[in-house]
Design a protein around this motif. Sequence first.
Motif, PDB file in Angstrom:
ATOM      1  N   VAL A   1     -75.674  19.221  -1.586  1.00 43.39           N
ATOM      2  CA  VAL A   1     -74.846  18.233  -0.880  1.00 43.39           C
ATOM      3  C   VAL A   1     -75.700  17.034  -0.475  1.00 43.39           C
ATOM      4  CG1 VAL A   1     -73.459  17.798   1.189  1.00 43.39           C
ATOM      5  CG2 VAL A   1     -73.168  19.937  -0.075  1.00 43.39           C
ATOM      6  N   LEU A   2     -76.910  17.306   0.009  1.00 43.91           N
ATOM      7  CA  LEU A   2     -77.826  16.225   0.378  1.00 43.91           C
ATOM      8  C   LEU A   2     -78.100  15.322  -0.824  1.00 43.91           C
ATOM      9  CD1 LEU A   2     -79.945  14.840   2.246  1.00 43.91           C
ATOM     10  CD2 LEU A   2     -81.579  16.586   1.484  1.00 43.91           C
ATOM     11  N   ALA A   3     -78.398  15.927  -1.970  1.00 42.30           N
ATOM     12  CA  ALA A   3     -78.690  15.136  -3.170  1.00 42.30           C
ATOM     13  C   ALA A   3     -77.468  14.344  -3.621  1.00 42.30           C
ATOM     14  CB  ALA A   3     -79.175  16.057  -4.289  1.00 42.30           C
ATOM     15  N   ASP A   4     -76.285  14.950  -3.535  1.00 41.87           N
ATOM     16  CA  ASP A   4     -75.057  14.257  -3.940  1.00 41.87           C
ATOM     17  C   ASP A   4     -74.775  13.057  -3.038  1.00 41.87           C
ATOM     18  OD1 ASP A   4     -74.661  16.087  -5.960  1.00 41.87           O
ATOM     19  OD2 ASP A   4     -73.140  17.249  -4.885  1.00 41.87           O
ATOM     20  N   VAL A   5     -74.832  13.285  -1.734  1.00 41.19           N
ATOM     21  CA  VAL A   5     -74.527  12.199  -0.796  1.00 41.19           C
ATOM     22  C   VAL A   5     -75.560  11.082  -0.933  1.00 41.19           C
ATOM     23  CG1 VAL A   5     -74.268  11.574   1.638  1.00 41.19           C
ATOM     24  CG2 VAL A   5     -73.338  13.741   0.811  1.00 41.19           C
ATOM     25  N   TYR A   6     -76.818  11.455  -1.152  1.00 44.97           N
ATOM     26  CA  TYR A   6     -77.858  10.431  -1.312  1.00 44.97           C
ATOM     27  C   TYR A   6     -77.601   9.589  -2.564  1.00 44.97           C
ATOM     28  CZ  TYR A   6     -82.455   8.269  -1.879  1.00 44.97           C
ATOM     29  OH  TYR A   6     -83.478   7.372  -2.040  1.00 44.97           O
ATOM     30  N   THR A   7     -77.211  10.238  -3.652  1.00 40.02           N
ATOM     31  CA  THR A   7     -76.895   9.493  -4.874  1.00 40.02           C
ATOM     32  C   THR A   7     -75.761   8.504  -4.629  1.00 40.02           C
ATOM     33  OG1 THR A   7     -77.607  11.338  -6.275  1.00 40.02           O
ATOM     34  CG2 THR A   7     -76.137   9.714  -7.271  1.00 40.02           C
ATOM     35  N   PHE A   8     -74.729   8.964  -3.927  1.00 36.99           N
ATOM     36  CA  PHE A   8     -73.591   8.095  -3.611  1.00 36.99           C
ATOM     37  C   PHE A   8     -74.013   6.930  -2.723  1.00 36.99           C
ATOM     38  CE2 PHE A   8     -70.426   7.191  -0.268  1.00 36.99           C
ATOM     39  CZ  PHE A   8     -69.474   6.531  -1.033  1.00 36.99           C
ATOM     40  N   GLU A   9     -74.726   7.231  -1.635  1.00 37.17           N
ATOM     41  CA  GLU A   9     -75.099   6.176  -0.692  1.00 37.17           C
ATOM     42  C   GLU A   9     -76.111   5.209  -1.301  1.00 37.17           C
ATOM     43  OE1 GLU A   9     -73.779   5.315   1.962  1.00 37.17           O
ATOM     44  OE2 GLU A   9     -72.550   7.039   2.518  1.00 37.17           O
TER      45      GLU A   9
ATOM     46  N   ILE B   1     -65.289  11.435  -0.495  1.00 38.09           N
ATOM     47  CA  ILE B   1     -66.163  12.034  -1.500  1.00 38.09           C
ATOM     48  C   ILE B   1     -67.198  12.965  -0.859  1.00 38.09           C
ATOM     49  CG2 ILE B   1     -67.924  10.207  -1.551  1.00 38.09           C
ATOM     50  CD1 ILE B   1     -67.920  10.535  -4.629  1.00 38.09           C
ATOM     51  N   TYR B   2     -67.554  12.729   0.407  1.00 35.82           N
ATOM     52  CA  TYR B   2     -68.451  13.653   1.105  1.00 35.82           C
ATOM     53  C   TYR B   2     -67.868  15.064   1.086  1.00 35.82           C
ATOM     54  CZ  TYR B   2     -71.534  10.161   3.385  1.00 35.82           C
ATOM     55  OH  TYR B   2     -72.453   9.191   3.665  1.00 35.82           O
ATOM     56  N   ARG B   3     -66.595  15.163   1.411  1.00 39.34           N
ATOM     57  CA  ARG B   3     -65.960  16.480   1.484  1.00 39.34           C
ATOM     58  C   ARG B   3     -65.757  17.073   0.091  1.00 39.34           C
ATOM     59  NH1 ARG B   3     -64.390  13.175   5.212  1.00 39.34           N
ATOM     60  NH2 ARG B   3     -62.514  12.350   4.229  1.00 39.34           N
ATOM     61  N   THR B   4     -65.608  16.213  -0.893  1.00 42.32           N
ATOM     62  CA  THR B   4     -65.558  16.709  -2.271  1.00 42.32           C
ATOM     63  C   THR B   4     -66.889  17.345  -2.646  1.00 42.32           C
ATOM     64  OG1 THR B   4     -63.980  14.971  -2.857  1.00 42.32           O
ATOM     65  CG2 THR B   4     -65.121  16.069  -4.669  1.00 42.32           C
ATOM     66  N   PHE B   5     -67.973  16.699  -2.268  1.00 37.79           N
ATOM     67  CA  PHE B   5     -69.293  17.278  -2.525  1.00 37.79           C
ATOM     68  C   PHE B   5     -69.423  18.644  -1.851  1.00 37.79           C
ATOM     69  CE2 PHE B   5     -71.023  12.673  -2.689  1.00 37.79           C
ATOM     70  CZ  PHE B   5     -70.781  12.595  -4.050  1.00 37.79           C
ATOM     71  N   ILE B   6     -68.998  18.739  -0.597  1.00 36.70           N
ATOM     72  CA  ILE B   6     -69.117  19.999   0.151  1.00 36.70           C
ATOM     73  C   ILE B   6     -68.281  21.087  -0.513  1.00 36.70           C
ATOM     74  CG2 ILE B   6     -68.628  21.139   2.353  1.00 36.70           C
ATOM     75  CD1 ILE B   6     -69.181  18.385   3.698  1.00 36.70           C
ATOM     76  N   ARG B   7     -67.020  20.781  -0.815  1.00 33.72           N
ATOM     77  CA  ARG B   7     -66.153  21.786  -1.443  1.00 33.72           C
ATOM     78  C   ARG B   7     -66.725  22.237  -2.784  1.00 33.72           C
ATOM     79  NH1 ARG B   7     -62.109  18.174   0.504  1.00 33.72           N
ATOM     80  NH2 ARG B   7     -62.003  17.198  -1.564  1.00 33.72           N
TER      81      ARG B   7
ATOM     82  N   SER C   1     -68.736  19.413 -15.950  1.00 34.64           N
ATOM     83  CA  SER C   1     -68.889  18.697 -17.217  1.00 34.64           C
ATOM     84  C   SER C   1     -69.825  17.505 -17.097  1.00 34.64           C
ATOM     85  CB  SER C   1     -67.521  18.211 -17.716  1.00 34.64           C
ATOM     86  OG  SER C   1     -66.979  17.244 -16.818  1.00 34.64           O
ATOM     87  N   GLY C   2     -70.291  17.236 -15.866  1.00 33.37           N
ATOM     88  CA  GLY C   2     -71.182  16.100 -15.660  1.00 33.37           C
ATOM     89  C   GLY C   2     -70.482  14.764 -15.668  1.00 33.37           C
ATOM     90  N   ARG C   3     -69.162  14.774 -15.512  1.00 34.26           N
ATOM     91  CA  ARG C   3     -68.395  13.526 -15.576  1.00 34.26           C
ATOM     92  C   ARG C   3     -67.828  13.136 -14.218  1.00 34.26           C
ATOM     93  NH1 ARG C   3     -64.105  14.703 -20.108  1.00 34.26           N
ATOM     94  NH2 ARG C   3     -63.474  12.576 -19.534  1.00 34.26           N
ATOM     95  N   MET C   4     -68.325  13.746 -13.171  1.00 31.99           N
ATOM     96  CA  MET C   4     -67.800  13.454 -11.839  1.00 31.99           C
ATOM     97  C   MET C   4     -68.161  12.034 -11.415  1.00 31.99           C
ATOM     98  SD  MET C   4     -68.473  15.521  -8.306  1.00 31.99           S
ATOM     99  CE  MET C   4     -68.037  14.814  -6.720  1.00 31.99           C
ATOM    100  N   THR C   5     -67.195  11.352 -10.834  1.00 30.94           N
ATOM    101  CA  THR C   5     -67.419   9.998 -10.332  1.00 30.94           C
ATOM    102  C   THR C   5     -68.219  10.075  -9.039  1.00 30.94           C
ATOM    103  OG1 THR C   5     -65.311   9.291 -11.274  1.00 30.94           O
ATOM    104  CG2 THR C   5     -66.319   7.857  -9.622  1.00 30.94           C
ATOM    105  N   MET C   6     -69.463   9.598  -9.074  1.00 28.94           N
ATOM    106  CA  MET C   6     -70.356   9.718  -7.923  1.00 28.94           C
ATOM    107  C   MET C   6     -70.382   8.465  -7.060  1.00 28.94           C
ATOM    108  SD  MET C   6     -71.663  12.784  -8.197  1.00 28.94           S
ATOM    109  CE  MET C   6     -73.140  12.788  -7.195  1.00 28.94           C
ATOM    110  N   THR C   7     -69.601   7.459  -7.426  1.00 28.26           N
ATOM    111  CA  THR C   7     -69.684   6.183  -6.714  1.00 28.26           C
ATOM    112  C   THR C   7     -68.371   5.753  -6.073  1.00 28.26           C
ATOM    113  OG1 THR C   7     -69.219   4.999  -8.775  1.00 28.26           O
ATOM    114  CG2 THR C   7     -71.539   5.358  -8.206  1.00 28.26           C
ATOM    115  N   GLU C   8     -67.341   6.573  -6.188  1.00 29.61           N
ATOM    116  CA  GLU C   8     -66.023   6.208  -5.657  1.00 29.61           C
ATOM    117  C   GLU C   8     -65.805   6.886  -4.306  1.00 29.61           C
ATOM    118  OE1 GLU C   8     -61.349   6.935  -6.770  1.00 29.61           O
ATOM    119  OE2 GLU C   8     -62.821   6.825  -8.400  1.00 29.61           O
ATOM    120  N   PRO C   9     -65.761   6.128  -3.203  1.00 33.17           N
ATOM    121  CA  PRO C   9     -65.669   6.732  -1.863  1.00 33.17           C
ATOM    122  C   PRO C   9     -64.482   7.669  -1.678  1.00 33.17           C
ATOM    123  CG  PRO C   9     -66.163   4.395  -1.699  1.00 33.17           C
ATOM    124  CD  PRO C   9     -65.848   4.657  -3.133  1.00 33.17           C
ATOM    125  N   GLY C  10     -63.359   7.365  -2.311  1.00 23.56           N
ATOM    126  CA  GLY C  10     -62.161   8.169  -2.093  1.00 23.56           C
ATOM    127  C   GLY C  10     -61.962   9.293  -3.083  1.00 23.56           C
TER     128      GLY C  10
END
Length: 479
Positions: A306-314, A372-378, A398-407
């Motif tokens: 989750v830390l790595a995901d949120v950091y990539t997004f932010e 998207i934070y909660r998507t990462f957690i789930r 599949s590696g196709r998750m949108t990592m830059t869309e807040p919603g």
Amino acid sequence: MTIHQQDFQAPRDAEPTRIEIPAQRAQRAVPPLPRPVPRPVPVPVPLRPGHRFLVYKQDPSVTALGARLAFLPTVVLNGPMDARVQTELAQVTPVARNINGDFVFAAGTPQFDCAHTFAVVRQTMAMYERHNGGNPIPFAWNVSGNTDRITVFPHAGEGANAFYSRTAKALKFLFFTPQGQRAVLHTCRSLDIVAHETGHAILDGLKPGWLSAGNPPQTGGLHEAFGDITAIFLALAEPDQAEALVALTKANLHDKSFLSELAEEFGKALGMPSGLRNADNDLKLSQVGNEVHAISQVFTGAIYDVLADVYTFELSRQRRTKDPAIVLIETASALCKLVFDAIVASPATGARYVDVANKMLQVSAGRGDPAIYRTFIRNRFAVREITTAATPLRDMLSGRMTMTEPGYTGDGQDVTEVEPRDEHSASLRADQDRSRCCGTMQMPEYQVVAPEKLARRGSLEDDDILRDELDELHRAFSK
């Protein structure tokens, strides 16, 4: 009109013009007013004094970081000792401040070990106190006005371990000579180990019932995992470590680094390839049974992901306005606060991973984090078989998750409560196997005292540990 030369010249018989020199004018001038005495502009001073400590940023084996100065903005007496923590080492303490009021000693000396260990304990406590609104967090025995300190023993004895004891009101760090080596390894010199054990003490103050072996294995896993993520969050609370990590990994937290490898020197001494534990792992609950040490790594791994995901997004969102290290510090602090608040809101006994995950989702929504934070957690808790997959995992897997869309939610549903993946999992139903845990989890006081008893806070005495046997003797001798 004719202008003659005499119009410009004074008559020869006229009175000569008298020219006063400055000295003559000064004699008749009004005396100058006395000048005020110059006053220097006041220099702002800190409200409270502080002290510098020399500490290992990781441990002696992580030479890229080494030992550096740290500043504690609080009053520390010789010992070192303050209102919450005291240090004890026979024939060494109290360690005295130097002429500058600092605790700076040569690395590897007993004085250094005392100062370093005290400083890391205090930094860990300060980090969580910041997340607690600046309020002190009581130790488990700080009830009814009790203000007893915790005692830190940097050289508590020989052995390859370290532990926290509520009965002794102490943190004890052991030392040993690894097989085939001559140099002694001191566990107190590892920031990861000191932060981990301090994490046990802090969590015991927050959730005093969680340390009992009478809880499900996942509750024990939460205690071990809390120690590990405490070490991670403490490292990322220090700007020099965050900056070094970003440069080392090129801002990719899944790259091999000192952050994910915990207690490097200790792990290598025990024959492991790197650290004692790896936070960047792929373990699932179905792979770990009821062994608490392994179970803890599942939760730690989920939080690290989750830390790595949120950091990539932010980082993608703020790359033009902030330095990557600043983004990492702020991201880690926000996630640490989220985990802290979720744990505080979780059950007093019998806590499960899903309980903490749901509280994280709810606290995140309540404070207005992007969806998207909660998507990462789930996603991260679901892929480790902790919870049901409320969010479809196809994009992530599949590696196709949108990592830059807040919603982004995957399916438009921002779910804030999920269910456990398997309610019959050994990690929920079996007895706790603590055979591979740190010394804290193997203390007899946590093996035999019931969760409800521990949850009532207060000091633990030897008779509390022996209560069942004493009651049996009482019945036998009363016949």
